[in-house]
Design an enzyme around this catalytic site. Structure first.
Site, short mmCIF file in Angstrom:
data_model
loop_
_atom_site.label_atom_id
_atom_site.label_comp_id
_atom_site.label_asym_id
_atom_site.label_seq_id
_atom_site.Cartn_x
_atom_site.Cartn_y
_atom_site.Cartn_z
N LYS A 12 103.06 35.39 6.24
CA LYS A 12 102.81 35.58 7.68
C LYS A 12 104.12 35.86 8.40
O LYS A 12 105.19 35.38 8.00
CB LYS A 12 102.08 34.38 8.31
N VAL A 96 111.43 31.90 -0.53
CA VAL A 96 111.18 30.48 -0.27
C VAL A 96 112.05 29.98 0.89
O VAL A 96 113.21 30.38 1.02
CB VAL A 96 111.46 29.67 -1.56
N ALA A 97 111.47 29.09 1.71
CA ALA A 97 112.17 28.53 2.89
C ALA A 97 112.75 29.65 3.75
O ALA A 97 113.90 29.61 4.19
CB ALA A 97 113.25 27.53 2.48
N ALA A 98 111.93 30.64 3.98
CA ALA A 98 112.40 31.87 4.63
C ALA A 98 111.79 32.08 6.01
O ALA A 98 112.13 33.02 6.70
CB ALA A 98 112.05 33.05 3.74
N GLY A 99 110.82 31.23 6.40
CA GLY A 99 110.12 31.43 7.67
C GLY A 99 108.94 32.37 7.52
O GLY A 99 108.45 32.93 8.49
N LEU A 100 108.46 32.54 6.28
CA LEU A 100 107.35 33.47 6.01
C LEU A 100 106.09 32.73 5.53
O LEU A 100 105.14 33.37 5.08
CB LEU A 100 107.78 34.50 4.97
N ALA A 101 106.10 31.41 5.64
CA ALA A 101 104.94 30.57 5.31
C ALA A 101 104.52 30.65 3.85
O ALA A 101 103.33 30.55 3.53
CB ALA A 101 103.77 30.89 6.24
N GLY A 102 105.49 30.80 2.97
CA GLY A 102 105.19 30.91 1.53
C GLY A 102 104.43 29.70 0.98
O GLY A 102 103.46 29.86 0.23
N ASP A 137 101.01 25.64 9.71
CA ASP A 137 100.78 27.07 9.44
C ASP A 137 99.59 27.31 8.51
O ASP A 137 99.19 28.46 8.30
CB ASP A 137 102.02 27.69 8.77
P1 ATP Z 1 107.08 27.88 7.11
O1 ATP Z 1 107.27 29.28 7.64
O2 ATP Z 1 105.64 27.46 6.96
O3 ATP Z 1 107.95 26.85 7.74
P2 ATP Z 1 108.79 28.60 4.97
O4 ATP Z 1 108.38 29.98 4.55
O5 ATP Z 1 109.97 28.49 5.87
O6 ATP Z 1 107.54 27.91 5.60
P3 ATP Z 1 108.33 27.63 2.33
O7 ATP Z 1 108.53 28.88 1.53
O8 ATP Z 1 106.94 27.17 2.53
O9 ATP Z 1 109.07 27.72 3.73
O10 ATP Z 1 109.21 26.52 1.60
C1 ATP Z 1 109.70 25.37 2.21
C2 ATP Z 1 109.89 24.30 1.13
O11 ATP Z 1 108.60 23.86 0.72
C3 ATP Z 1 110.58 24.80 -0.14
O12 ATP Z 1 111.93 24.52 -0.12
C4 ATP Z 1 109.85 24.11 -1.27
O13 ATP Z 1 110.62 23.04 -1.80
C5 ATP Z 1 108.60 23.49 -0.65
N1 ATP Z 1 107.34 23.97 -1.24
C6 ATP Z 1 106.28 23.20 -1.54
N2 ATP Z 1 105.27 23.92 -2.05
C7 ATP Z 1 105.67 25.20 -2.08
C8 ATP Z 1 105.05 26.41 -2.51
N3 ATP Z 1 103.82 26.43 -3.03
N4 ATP Z 1 105.75 27.54 -2.36
C9 ATP Z 1 106.99 27.52 -1.81
N5 ATP Z 1 107.64 26.39 -1.44
C10 ATP Z 1 106.99 25.23 -1.55
#
Ligand code: ATP
Length: 293
Positions: A12, A96-102, A137
């Site tokens: 997202k 991962v941890a990129a702000g893209l709701a992975g 999210d």
């Molecule tokens: P959001 O935008 O929802 O804040 P994000 O994209 O910034 O999320 P995620 O990619 O969801 O961040 O990862 C944040 C942390 O969540 C990671 O450092 C990881 O340790 C943990 N995590 C737990 N489950 C998952 C998963 N299925 N995929 C990715 N990271 C995960």
């Protein structure tokens, strides 16, 4: 009844991210236009005899109960006292941890998959209410498409969108904690609030320029100040595209362009200029968060 399911879980982006107020409980009242894009993870769910087994091809993603997939599966297994277990293989493409709701999109896919494989017959609204327990999210990552999110981000209203937007997604090699960004956010420092109503009108009328001119993200006030390299990246993307915008709490930056060809050109240019550990992807907006393969 099948015992295997293969899903695509889309990332997202926020077209707008506005904070309206800070609540007594520390949460923020937000108003955001959230949008699914075709940068996606692929998840394969298989019924097994017992337990929750996770395999991910990414070293930073946990495979134990810290994974949101595990938490989503456990939530439905215990609520419905389900028999057996599930094995989940994840082909991780979303940074991962990129702000893209992975993580959130993986949790959403897990709720959808278990609902299907165990024939729970939960409605979309019932899945969304369970998703909200896993993260702010997750409801969006179940509903998908284009949605206006309010409250703490879990109240959704589907928006009419006739627009297809192309973008370049650039993820620098650093992690930004969403919690840290919200903790340091100060409403009185925001000068550039998004024009949410104008973006909604642009989406409805298919006017790309009206959308792109009015997108904004108030969390940039925190992340761009604390991470000068993200500010520098945003300035460069601003020069190469119609509009640059930070994704969520960062550090990823989005560059909006007119079409796929321009997106590919910008990607090539940035690949020449940036270090090899920056991830650069061409993407477009899509109408669903989760697709059955
Ligand atoms: P959001 O935008 O929802 O804040 P994000 O994209 O910034 O999320 P995620 O990619 O969801 O961040 O990862 C944040 C942390 O969540 C990671 O450092 C990881 O340790 C943990 N995590 C737990 N489950 C998952 C998963 N299925 N995929 C990715 N990271 C995960």
């Amino acid at each position: 009844m099948s015992n295997k399911l293969d899903l695509t879980a889309n990332a997202k982006i926020n077209l707008t991210l506005d904070v309206l107020a800070k609540r007594e409980d520390g949460y923020h009242e937000v108003e955001m236009i959230m949008q699914s894009v075709n940068l996606a993870d692929r998840l394969t769910f298989t019924k097994i005899d017992k337990g929750i087994e996770i395999e991910v091809n990414h070293p930073q993603v946990p495979t134990d109960q810290n994974n949101l997939i595990y938490q989503a599966a456990q939530l439905l297994f215990s609520e419905f006292d389900l028999s057996g277990g599930v094995r989940v293989e994840v082909d991780k493409r979303i940074p991962v941890a990129a702000g893209l709701a992975g993580g959130s999109t993986n949790a959403a896919a897990t709720l959808v998959a278990i609902n299907q494989l165990w024939e729970l017959n939960l409605s979309l609204a019932e899945l969304i209410s369970r998703g909200a327990k896993l993260g702010a999210d997750v409801p969006f990552c179940i509903a998908g498409g284009t949605q206006l999110a309010t409250g703490i981000g879990t109240e959704l209203e589907k928006l009419v969108s006739d627009s297809e937007l192309y973008l370049v997604i650039v993820n620098p090699p650093l992690e930004v904690s969403t919690a840290m960004v919200y903790q340091n956010f100060k409403l009185n420092q925001v000068t550039n609030h998004p024009q949410t109503a104008k973006v909604i009108a642009g989406l409805r009328e298919g006017k790309t320029e009206l959308i792109v001119d009015n997108v904004a993200n108030v969390l940039e006030t925190v992340t761009l100040n604390s991470h000068p390299e993200v500010a520098k990246l945003k300035s460069r993307i601003e020069e190469l595209t119609d509009k640059a915008l930070m994704a969520g709490s960062g550090p990823t930056v989005l560059g909006f362009v007119v079409d796929q060809a321009q997106a590919e050109q910008v990607k090539v240019k940035l690949e020449e200029e940036l270090a090899t550990d920056y991830k650069i992807v061409v993407a477009k907006t899509v109408k669903q968060a989760i697709q059955f393969n």
